[in-house]
Design a protein around this motif. Structure first.
Motif: not given
Length: 401
Positions: A151, A155, A158, A160-161
């Motif tokens: 991100p 942005p 997310w 993938w976080v």
């Protein structure tokens, strides 16, 4: 019991494993594997190309020979690295050549199958294994970090976080699992084959047998020779005491001499038991351990359930393991109680000695090292668990074939 390998730590304590040093040891093993593999690739490929170029002028043969023998250097490094994830000692390195016999040593090395296995392992290590180390490290560590930091550049990335955070807890298991597999492969290739160890084992068994036979001979000489003579002298002193007056100076001297002689006979009897207990030969391990623990100043619970007599070397080794363990517990650990248990599982004697002392026993100490050598001579395994604060557990397994 402490884990001896990364795989044991991972399998026996999957949750507590995260709080141990094993994940970090596995990480160091793979990182060093990448470095050693890359360096080996550069040095040996460079040496191989140099040897081929110089071959027409005669110097290339020496360079190619150095490349072949370089597999032994890499193997030595691998055996040292193996201790990061496998605490059981690997096969020892062969000694360096003596100056007068370099040619003979070279011929022996080139005929030795282990030399060519080392060279083959070196080739696999520099062409495949270190690349796999790098891929595992990238998947286990670099990929989650890239997912978590995605991100920062986008942005909208997310989700993938979440994926990165889900992958991070699995990283220690992935790294340790591959490190354990790589270590197992290393030991399999670089350890000597059973045929190569046959003569060593036979020689070790002969030494142990000769040592035990000598102990039994000394015990017989003490029991049937010096001890019986002292008993006879004690009887003659008793008869002489009857001829002396009850309150005469000679009678008092004879009483003193007879008391000292009785003490000497008792000490000699204890010495002969320590050399080789008669009960071990006549009645077996269970009776010998019962007699041993009865004389111990430490309260000992004995639980020995064996279906029949054990081979003499195994029984003798088990007896002296228990004797040394109880002596250590009495002298050093401040233990209040101890337990001895022996079972025969399939064809293996499993012996444990536990005490409730302060722990902190040093496996490298002379006494425990001697015990480990004696157990190894019987083709057995000795393991020690003695954390600071106790308890101490000595676990021995010996085959009974």
């Amino acid at each position: 019991m402490h884990a001896r390998t990364a795989w044991q730590a991972l399998a026996h304590h999957p949750l507590a494993f995260l709080a141990t040093r094993w994940p970090w040891r596995a990480l160091a093993y793979l990182l060093s594997g990448v470095g050693v593999g890359a360096l080996t690739l550069v040095v040996l490929v460079g040496g191989l190309l140099t040897g081929l170029v110089l071959l027409p002028v005669g110097a290339g043969a020496a360079v190619l020979l150095a490349v072949v023998l370089g597999g032994g250097v890499v193997a030595r490094v691998e055996r040292c690295r193996l201790r990061l994830v496998d605490l059981d000692p690997a096969v020892t390195d062969r000694r360096a050549p003596d100056a007068p016999g370099v040619r003979a040593w070279l011929r022996t090395r080139l005929r030795d199958r282990l030399t060519w296995r080392e060279l083959g392992f070196t080739a696999v290590s520099m062409t495949a294994l270190w690349w796999m180390d790098l891929l595992v490290l990238a998947f286990a560590l670099a990929l989650p970090v890239l997912c978590v930091t995605a991100p920062l550049d986008d942005p909208g990335a997310w989700p993938w976080v979440v994926i990165g955070l889900a992958l991070l807890p699995a990283a220690p298991y992935t790294v340790t699992g591959w490190a354990g597999a790589r270590a197992a492969l290393t030991r399999l290739v670089l350890a000597p084959r059973d045929a190569e160890l046959t003569e060593v084992r036979a020689s070790r068994a002969r030494l142990v047998g000769a040592f035990d036979a000598e102990r039994r001979r000394i015990e017989r000489d003490l029991h049937d020779g010096a001890q019986q003579r002292l008993v006879s002298v004690n009887v003659m002193l008793g008869l002489a005491r009857l001829d002396a007056g009850p309150d005469s100076p000679l009678g008092r001297r004879l009483d003193l001499i007879q008391g000292e002689l009785t003490t000497a006979v008792g000490e000699l009897r204890e010495l002969s038991r320590g050399v080789h207990p008669r009960a071990l030969t006549d009645q077996g391990l269970a009776a010998a351990l019962t007699n041993l623990t009865a004389r111990s100043p430490l309260p000992v619970t004995v639980d020995v359930a064996l279906p029949g007599p054990l081979p003499a070397p195994v029984a003798s080794t088990a007896y002296f393991v228990v004797a040394e363990a109880l002596a250590n517990a009495t002298k050093h650990s401040g233990a209040g109680r101890a337990e001895v248990q022996a079972r025969l599982r399939t064809d293996t004697l499993v012996l444990t000695v536990r005490d409730d002392g302060s722990g902190g026993a040093d496996p490298a100490g002379r006494g425990l090292t001697g015990l480990a050598d004696r157990v190894a001579a019987a083709d057995g395994i000795l393991r020690l668990s003695s954390p600071s604060g106790g308890p101490t557990l000595l676990h021995v397994e010996m085959p009974c074939h």
